[in-house]
Design an enzyme around this catalytic site. Sequence first.
Site, PDB file in Angstrom:
ATOM      1  N   CYS A  69      -5.321 -19.369   9.958  1.00 16.27           N
ATOM      2  CA  CYS A  69      -4.134 -18.776   9.338  1.00 16.27           C
ATOM      3  C   CYS A  69      -3.454 -19.878   8.551  1.00 16.27           C
ATOM      4  O   CYS A  69      -3.037 -20.893   9.128  1.00 16.27           O
ATOM      5  CB  CYS A  69      -3.203 -18.205  10.404  1.00 16.27           C
ATOM      6  SG  CYS A  69      -1.624 -17.614   9.749  1.00 16.27           S
ATOM      7  N   CYS A 230       0.846 -14.154   4.044  1.00 14.29           N
ATOM      8  CA  CYS A 230      -0.454 -14.486   4.627  1.00 14.29           C
ATOM      9  C   CYS A 230      -1.045 -15.615   3.797  1.00 14.29           C
ATOM     10  O   CYS A 230      -1.350 -15.425   2.614  1.00 14.29           O
ATOM     11  CB  CYS A 230      -1.385 -13.270   4.633  1.00 14.29           C
ATOM     12  SG  CYS A 230      -3.036 -13.625   5.278  1.00 14.29           S
TER      13      CYS A 230
END
Length: 287
Positions: A69, A230
Amino acid sequence: MLHISKYHGCGNDFIITEESQLDGRDLSSLIPAVCDRNSGIGADGFIVVRRSPLEMIFYNRDGSRAPMCGNGLRCFARFCYDERIVCWSSYTVETLAGPMEVKILETSPFTVELSMGRPDYRPQALGLQLPAAPSDGISAPAPCPEGPLWGHSLELDGEPLLLYSFFMATDHTVHFCRDPEDPALLRKAERLSSHPFFPRQINVDLVRVIDENTIALRTWERGAGPTLACGTGACAAALAAFKTHHCNNDVTVLLPKGRLQIIIGQDEEVFLRGPAERIMKGVYYDY
């Protein structure tokens, strides 16, 4: 009692704790509880810091493990800076997606550059076994150098969606659209994320091209739903925009609560620059 911190990168928020805090705890029940926004602290993800070797162990808020991530890794770097775990401005962090290079560019405001690696266009990188007979509305795209998932079509509600699916630190599929915030399109993104065509589920990136240097993005993350940002999705979106000749190789990605800068280097190595901020530090009572 669990000592935790909470950080965010452009609104994408994470609970962070050290591995030593988790002895004997059942993470499959702990993580959804602590990430619950009504009865817990609330977060999009849960990050465990392993000191030796330095590693980011990342979980979605439903307790499922994820390879990487980008926003989470920047917050991981800020946590390591705040807790004096790492004293260098440049270092490597192990992740499930492989080693990631971290460079702290500024401390006020705290800005991190990450080398996110290179994309993998092979169907196997997404857990698919192609070629296979088209089904469920899948149309087989013409062969191309990037692989059979670069510009393929998946039909939802009688409408074909043109997708660019590949591995960019984790599983992503990119769809260019007029309005990434369109509720109807977000509902389609939810269904697309768990579509049986993608055996591991997938992160869905809805992208609007603003100009040759700017895009707007909204990502439906598997295991988390619609998130405000994101990092790996920004990388995937910028790369797809660059490769389809919509944008240059230096792209600003606009998000609901901030912006990220994506730079595509030689051999498609992708660099991500963005902020990370601490929200709180305290104790979570799990008994």
